[in-house]
Design an enzyme around this catalytic site. Structure first.
Site, PDB file in Angstrom:
ATOM      1  N   GLU A 162      42.544 -13.998  55.154  1.00 18.30           N
ATOM      2  CA  GLU A 162      42.032 -14.921  53.975  1.00 18.30           C
ATOM      3  C   GLU A 162      42.809 -14.843  52.689  1.00 18.30           C
ATOM      4  O   GLU A 162      41.984 -14.858  51.945  1.00 18.30           O
ATOM      5  CB  GLU A 162      40.370 -14.683  54.110  1.00 18.30           C
TER       6      GLU A 162
ATOM      7  N   GLU B  95      32.328  -9.432  58.919  1.00 19.50           N
ATOM      8  CA  GLU B  95      31.890  -8.984  57.782  1.00 19.50           C
ATOM      9  C   GLU B  95      30.618  -7.971  58.048  1.00 19.50           C
ATOM     10  O   GLU B  95      29.413  -8.332  57.478  1.00 19.50           O
ATOM     11  CB  GLU B  95      31.438  -9.925  56.631  1.00 19.50           C
TER      12      GLU B  95
END
Ligand code: 9MR
Length: 370
Positions: A264, A159
């Site tokens: 995810e 991220e």
């Protein structure tokens, strides 16, 4: 047939029949599991909590072992757990996970070496760039080296991007500069020559962020540093899954010559205003925003099933490019979405419900392969 065998046979038939009856509807009997069904296509993974790694609940352990062949630690390999104090490492939970994976014959994806979130307090308060650099190098070298040959892969950096594709402001960007992502991969490559190295992020299927991501990945490659894959996290909303963007991203990322993974996966079924998975974004609690405390209504259950089926059809279409599909949790009760962006909700984003029973979505996904 002896009476006792007959009894066992009748009992197991009844169990299979019961499992095949979902929300009052008869669905096709399924004996195969996720990892059996997709075993020749891509790895099928799940995120595990510490309790699950420690095998606290035998029923859950059995389900994990039966359904999945890949695991990602949901929290225990993050920096705040692995290096709670300067140069003091806590390897115990991660070592336990490696043991768990060996016991059940599963691949491990380490998550994650460098992330702006879940950092130990001593890093968050660092002011001078030299200290940040020392932490950065020591953290990557120590941990990546310890698990080389023990795990399949690392989410080296997690991220690093904003929604518009620019670099996210973090302690690493601020103190080390833009090149920190490439540097993290360079360090990991030296410390863990046998481990695959990935970049992982959410919303990178979205065009602007995807473009920024491709530039970032190209920079790593142009620096002559090894990059093995990219993880599209896959925190999507049921009924609004961006199928076209997902397909385009699979193609564009794979054109860089790297593996693509869905890392995810979960599908939100509750109302919320934010998209993606920025853990800093929060919404105020309100009972109207927690409508399914007693279970999912059939219409939503069917929407979830339809979306999961369409996603897996898409993943199968591109199975030559996709190396792993990992769910972010084993069952609904464990999902982070029970607490984000609103705390204390009853969410239903996965294939198994709170009592570990397969949902209609599970059967729809398996049915693709029958
Ligand atoms: O699922 C994780 C949850 O238990 C933690 O509280 C949270 C804290 O930051 O992190 C969650 O996992 C995140 C993952 O590590 C990176 N992508 C977003 C995931 C969901 O927030």
């Amino acid at each position: 047939m002896k009476a006792s065998y007959l009894f066992v046979f009748l009992l197991s038939s009844a169990v299979i029949w019961q499992q095949a009856c979902v929300t009052g509807k008869k669905v096709q009997k399924q004996n195969i599991t996720l990892k059996q069904a997709f075993g020749n296509d891509f790895l099928i993974g799940t995120a595990l909590s510490l309790d699950q790694i420690q095998e606290k609940n035998p029923e859950e352990t059995a389900l994990i072992a039966e359904q999945f062949n890949a695991i990602t630690p949901e929290n225990i390999m993050k920096a705040e757990v692995m290096q709670p104090q300067w140069n003091t490492f806590n390897f115990e939970p991660a070592d336990k996970m490696v043991e768990f994976a060996r016991k059940y014959n599963m691949k491990v994806n380490g998550h994650t070496l460098i992330w702006h979130s879940q950092l130990p307090a001593f890093v968050r308060s660092m002011k001078d760039p030299d200290s940040v650099r020392q932490f950065f190098e020591n953290h990557i070298k120590t941990i990546a080296a310890r698990y080389d040959k023990k795990i399949l892969s690392w989410d080296v950096v997690n991220e690093a991007l904003n929604e518009d594709g620019t670099m996210r402001l973090s302690v690493f960007l601020e103190k080390l500069g833009e090149n920190y992502v490439t540097e993290a991969f360079r360090l990991a490559q030296v410390a863990a020559p046998h481990t695959e190295l990935y970049y992982n992020d959410y919303n990178i299927e979205q065009p602007a962020k995807r473009k920024g991501c491709i530039n970032l990945l190209k920079k790593i490659q142009q620096a002559g540093v090894r990059l093995d894959g990219v993880g599209i996290q896959g925190h999507w909303l049921a009924g609004k899954v961006p199928f076209k963007d997902i397909e385009e991203s699979i193609l564009e990322f794979s054109a860089l010559g790297i593996k693509v993974m869905i890392t995810e996966l979960d599908l939100e079924v509750l109302p919320r205003n934010v998209q993606g998975a920025d853990v800093n974004q929060r919404q105020a609690s309100n009972p109207a925003l927690n409508p399914y405390t007693n279970g999912l209504p059939d219409s939503v259950q069917q929407q979830l099933a339809k979306d999961y089926e369409a996603l897996f059809r898409l993943f199968l279409k591109h199975k030559d490019k996709i190396s792993r599909v990992t769910f972010w949790g084993v069952h609904d009760g464990q999902s982070w979405l029970n607490d984000w962006p609103i705390r204390g909700r009853t969410n239903h984003p996965l294939l198994f419900d709170r009592s570990l029973k397969p949902k209609p979505a599970y059967y729809r996904v398996l049915k693709i392969k029958s």
